[in-house]
Write a protein that holds these residues in place. Structure first.
Motif, PDB file in Angstrom:
ATOM      1  N   UNK A 135       0.809  -1.232   0.000  1.00  0.00           N
ATOM      2  CA  UNK A 135       0.000   0.000   0.000  1.00  0.00           C
ATOM      3  C   UNK A 135       0.835   1.271   0.000  1.00  0.00           C
ATOM      4  N   UNK A 136       2.084   1.182   0.475  1.00  0.00           N
ATOM      5  CA  UNK A 136       2.931   2.367   0.534  1.00  0.00           C
ATOM      6  C   UNK A 136       3.874   2.500  -0.659  1.00  0.00           C
ATOM      7  N   UNK A 137       3.977   1.462  -1.475  1.00  0.00           N
ATOM      8  CA  UNK A 137       4.927   1.484  -2.577  1.00  0.00           C
ATOM      9  C   UNK A 137       4.404   2.315  -3.746  1.00  0.00           C
ATOM     10  N   UNK A 138       5.332   2.915  -4.485  1.00  0.00           N
ATOM     11  CA  UNK A 138       5.008   3.661  -5.700  1.00  0.00           C
ATOM     12  C   UNK A 138       4.943   2.656  -6.851  1.00  0.00           C
ATOM     13  N   UNK A 139       3.777   2.502  -7.441  1.00  0.00           N
ATOM     14  CA  UNK A 139       3.579   1.494  -8.482  1.00  0.00           C
ATOM     15  C   UNK A 139       4.502   1.728  -9.671  1.00  0.00           C
ATOM     16  N   UNK A 140       4.728   2.980 -10.032  1.00  0.00           N
ATOM     17  CA  UNK A 140       5.631   3.251 -11.151  1.00  0.00           C
ATOM     18  C   UNK A 140       7.047   2.786 -10.836  1.00  0.00           C
ATOM     19  N   UNK A 142       7.929   0.344  -8.821  1.00  0.00           N
ATOM     20  CA  UNK A 142       7.969  -1.115  -8.847  1.00  0.00           C
ATOM     21  C   UNK A 142       7.985  -1.612 -10.300  1.00  0.00           C
ATOM     22  N   UNK A 143       7.180  -1.008 -11.156  1.00  0.00           N
ATOM     23  CA  UNK A 143       7.186  -1.379 -12.576  1.00  0.00           C
ATOM     24  C   UNK A 143       8.553  -1.171 -13.202  1.00  0.00           C
ATOM     25  N   UNK A 144       9.168  -0.012 -12.920  1.00  0.00           N
ATOM     26  CA  UNK A 144      10.481   0.273 -13.492  1.00  0.00           C
ATOM     27  C   UNK A 144      11.544  -0.693 -12.980  1.00  0.00           C
ATOM     28  N   UNK A 145      11.477  -1.033 -11.701  1.00  0.00           N
ATOM     29  CA  UNK A 145      12.462  -1.967 -11.153  1.00  0.00           C
ATOM     30  C   UNK A 145      12.266  -3.365 -11.723  1.00  0.00           C
ATOM     31  N   UNK A 146      11.013  -3.769 -11.915  1.00  0.00           N
ATOM     32  CA  UNK A 146      10.771  -5.052 -12.550  1.00  0.00           C
ATOM     33  C   UNK A 146      11.304  -5.085 -13.966  1.00  0.00           C
ATOM     34  N   UNK A 160      10.058 -11.895  -8.788  1.00  0.00           N
ATOM     35  CA  UNK A 160       9.682 -11.361  -7.487  1.00  0.00           C
ATOM     36  C   UNK A 160       8.896 -10.078  -7.611  1.00  0.00           C
ATOM     37  N   UNK A 161       9.343  -9.178  -8.496  1.00  0.00           N
ATOM     38  CA  UNK A 161       8.628  -7.921  -8.693  1.00  0.00           C
ATOM     39  C   UNK A 161       7.257  -8.147  -9.332  1.00  0.00           C
ATOM     40  N   UNK A 162       7.160  -9.125 -10.224  1.00  0.00           N
ATOM     41  CA  UNK A 162       5.862  -9.406 -10.831  1.00  0.00           C
ATOM     42  C   UNK A 162       4.882  -9.895  -9.776  1.00  0.00           C
ATOM     43  N   UNK A 163       5.364 -10.700  -8.833  1.00  0.00           N
ATOM     44  CA  UNK A 163       4.503 -11.143  -7.732  1.00  0.00           C
ATOM     45  C   UNK A 163       4.022  -9.949  -6.899  1.00  0.00           C
ATOM     46  N   UNK A 164       4.919  -9.002  -6.660  1.00  0.00           N
ATOM     47  CA  UNK A 164       4.535  -7.796  -5.918  1.00  0.00           C
ATOM     48  C   UNK A 164       3.522  -6.993  -6.725  1.00  0.00           C
ATOM     49  N   UNK A 165       3.772  -6.860  -8.016  1.00  0.00           N
ATOM     50  CA  UNK A 165       2.879  -6.083  -8.872  1.00  0.00           C
ATOM     51  C   UNK A 165       1.464  -6.658  -8.884  1.00  0.00           C
ATOM     52  N   UNK A 180      -0.792  -0.724 -15.035  1.00  0.00           N
ATOM     53  CA  UNK A 180       0.156  -1.638 -14.407  1.00  0.00           C
ATOM     54  C   UNK A 180      -0.209  -3.087 -14.600  1.00  0.00           C
ATOM     55  N   UNK A 181      -1.512  -3.400 -14.625  1.00  0.00           N
ATOM     56  CA  UNK A 181      -1.941  -4.780 -14.834  1.00  0.00           C
ATOM     57  C   UNK A 181      -1.463  -5.294 -16.191  1.00  0.00           C
ATOM     58  N   UNK A 182      -1.578  -4.455 -17.221  1.00  0.00           N
ATOM     59  CA  UNK A 182      -1.197  -4.901 -18.561  1.00  0.00           C
ATOM     60  C   UNK A 182       0.322  -4.872 -18.754  1.00  0.00           C
ATOM     61  N   UNK A 183       0.997  -3.937 -18.097  1.00  0.00           N
ATOM     62  CA  UNK A 183       2.452  -3.888 -18.216  1.00  0.00           C
ATOM     63  C   UNK A 183       3.090  -5.048 -17.457  1.00  0.00           C
ATOM     64  N   UNK A 184       2.511  -5.414 -16.318  1.00  0.00           N
ATOM     65  CA  UNK A 184       3.004  -6.583 -15.590  1.00  0.00           C
ATOM     66  C   UNK A 184       2.795  -7.849 -16.421  1.00  0.00           C
ATOM     67  N   UNK A 185       1.652  -7.927 -17.105  1.00  0.00           N
ATOM     68  CA  UNK A 185       1.404  -9.061 -17.991  1.00  0.00           C
ATOM     69  C   UNK A 185       2.429  -9.098 -19.119  1.00  0.00           C
ATOM     70  N   UNK A 186       2.800  -7.917 -19.617  1.00  0.00           N
ATOM     71  CA  UNK A 186       3.818  -7.854 -20.653  1.00  0.00           C
ATOM     72  C   UNK A 186       5.171  -8.336 -20.163  1.00  0.00           C
ATOM     73  N   UNK A 187       5.533  -7.963 -18.943  1.00  0.00           N
ATOM     74  CA  UNK A 187       6.802  -8.438 -18.365  1.00  0.00           C
ATOM     75  C   UNK A 187       6.794  -9.954 -18.213  1.00  0.00           C
ATOM     76  N   UNK A 188       5.696 -10.493 -17.697  1.00  0.00           N
ATOM     77  CA  UNK A 188       5.617 -11.947 -17.532  1.00  0.00           C
ATOM     78  C   UNK A 188       5.700 -12.650 -18.888  1.00  0.00           C
TER      79      UNK A 188
END
Length: 516
Positions: A135-140, A142-146, A160-165, A180-188
């Motif tokens: 809840x405290x993390x910046x979603x952007x 986390x996406x960039x780090x993933x 690990x980052x995808x699990x967090x996302x 973020x949902x679609x970008x995380x899907x793209x990373x996976x």
């Protein structure tokens, strides 16, 4: 959203939905080194052209200090226009595009914008701790780090980052949560090597043709991006062919033919009677699937519209992708003023970075050989074609954050139609840009600065998109959120969401002094 302040960028004059002059600001990726400003618009009725001068023509200049990184839009303009003739050099085009890419990337702040999110020195990520802190993390961040982990080949960290996302995103949440949902899907998908399969599934197989048509219709109504393309291009076409009695428009993304319903309506008003209009539509599998049939449906619809308006009309189809088009497919005949329209489609043509065939430049040279009266080019203002993965990810994040914010302004977050439209009409493009490479990556956007170099090297010169286009687009935007704005620079018309350039409309004519 952070933007750099380059030493020598143009000042965009913004136009609000009432056509009035608004604030000015500086941008980088769409800028030129000319430092020109645009005239004010006091009201929609004041937008006009006198003595052939576009309201977007330079009205003076600003002094600026020497810039060690010249703005990409104008890097090669002086050397190209100074010569009275030029023989096309493919190696030269590759070199200039590559240099322009380096200029853009060297000034791009997006990857570094979210720095400082990393574990303590010598320690690894504590995934349980991160999951507890979502809840405290910046979603952007986390996406960039993933994405950074994917780029570095650190698959364990990326997973690990995808699990967090997955704990942070939602297709019915805020704009950044949905994106973020679609970008995380793209990373996976990139990690699993399944990007191409997901892209094809999202593109064609899941919804029926009728459903896909309805999803496209939702986006068409709630966002002005396609209406901007149709409105601005039609205004430029009408202005360029005002004295012609036989007009042939070749459209490489005719889709449902909606643009020409409007064009026919306007031609019917011409003093002295309407001209003969011939339309050649180039088809693609996506449009065929959504229509539930071929271009015959489009031709019949346009013919009926033309008959009801008293406009002489002919329709010619080219049932193939743009990569397959040759002169004999286009139905070009003497005596017609030829206009070629590229609405959000030329970026799909593979260029020299993808294939030795280089269909993008081949197609431009083919069009140049037709001697067109005008070529209209509408594209997303985004730089994803040849950028390295991490830069491309950051650019996609930046661009589509603005797009999802603009969609959010029009429909409730739990609106099922909006969710389906984003999933089937936007998510597939995002997944393709993130998960796919080489020939499978078909979403290859370029900023106007790079299109300008490519068009000029192919033998074209810019033609100002005039006040009629600005007026028509400003009238169209009155039906949308006030955060949509218009701006212009060096003869091109820009559509903004807040301060982010989203799309550009530019027009081109053959350079009769250039040999290609």
């Amino acid at each position: 959203m952070l933007y750099p302040q380059p030493h020598c960028s143009p000042q965009f004059q913004m136009i609000d939905n009432n056509g009035s002059s608004k604030e000015s600001f500086f941008t980088l990726e769409s800028s030129t080194a000319s430092g020109t400003t645009l005239p004010s618009y006091d009201s929609p009725s004041s937008v006009s052209i006198k003595s052939g001068r576009s309201p977007f023509s330079p009205q003076g200049s600003h002094s600026c200090i020497s810039d060690p990184h010249p703005s990409p839009e104008n890097v090669y303009e002086s050397s190209l226009t100074a010569a009275s003739s030029y023989i096309y050099d493919e190696a030269g085009v590759k070199s200039k595009i590559r240099e322009l890419e380096d200029t853009l990337l060297s000034s791009d702040p997006k990857v570094e914008e979210y720095s400082g999110f990393s574990p303590a020195a010598g320690k690894s990520w504590n995934w349980d701790e991160l999951l507890a802190l979502t809840p405290q993390l910046d979603l952007k961040e986390v996406l960039l780090e993933g994405a950074r982990a994917v780029a570095d080949g650190d698959f364990a960290t990326a997973c690990g980052f995808i699990d967090v996302l997955e704990q942070m995103v939602s297709v019915s949440g805020s704009p950044i949560q949905r994106l973020g949902a679609y970008m995380a899907e793209g990373l996976r998908a990139r990690l699993e090597g399944s990007g191409g399969n997901i892209y094809r599934a999202l593109k064609c197989n899941e919804p029926t043709g009728r459903e896909l048509m309805s999803y496209m219709g939702v986006l068409y109504e709630i966002c002005p991006y396609w209406k901007f393309a149709y409105t601005a291009a039609n205004a430029a076409i009408l202005e360029a062919t005002a004295g012609d009695n036989r007009i042939h428009v070749i459209d490489f993304q005719i889709a449902q033919g909606s643009q020409y319903m409007f064009l026919i309506h306007e031609l019917a008003k011409r003093p002295g009677g309407p001209p003969l209009l011939r339309v050649t539509g180039v088809d693609d599998s996506q449009s065929y699937y959504a229509r539930g049939g071929g271009l015959t449906l489009v031709g019949e619809k346009l013919a009926n519209m033309a008959k009801s308006c008293g406009v002489p009309f002919e329709f010619h189809d080219a049932i193939m992708s743009g990569c397959e088009v040759h002169r004999e497919h286009l139905g070009v005949e003497p005596g017609f003023a030829v206009v070629v329209n590229f609405p959000y489609v030329l970026h799909h043509m593979p260029d020299e970075s993808v294939s030795v065939e280089n269909h993008r430049d081949r197609l431009l040279h083919l069009i140049k050989s037709l001697g067109p009266r005008l070529v209209t080019l509408v594209e997303q203002e985004s730089n994803t074609n040849t950028s390295p993965f991490l830069s491309r990810f950051a650019e996609t994040l930046d661009y589509y954050t603005a797009m999802f914010e603009s969609i959010d302004a029009a429909r409730p977050r739990d609106d099922k139609q909006r969710i389906s439209a984003e999933q089937h009409c936007v998510a597939r493009d995002i997944v393709n840009m993130i998960a796919c490479e080489e020939r499978e990556r078909v979403e290859r956007h370029e900023v106007l600065g790079k299109w300008r170099v490519r068009m000029m090297m192919a033998g074209f010169v810019g033609w100002p998109v005039g006040g009629s286009a600005a007026f028509a687009a400003s009238e169209m935007l009155k039906g949308y959120d006030k955060n949509y704005k218009l701006g212009g620079s060096d003869g091109a018309l820009y559509l903004f969401w807040k301060r982010r350039p989203m799309a550009t409309c530019s027009a081109w004519k053959p350079n009769l002094n250039q040999i290609v």
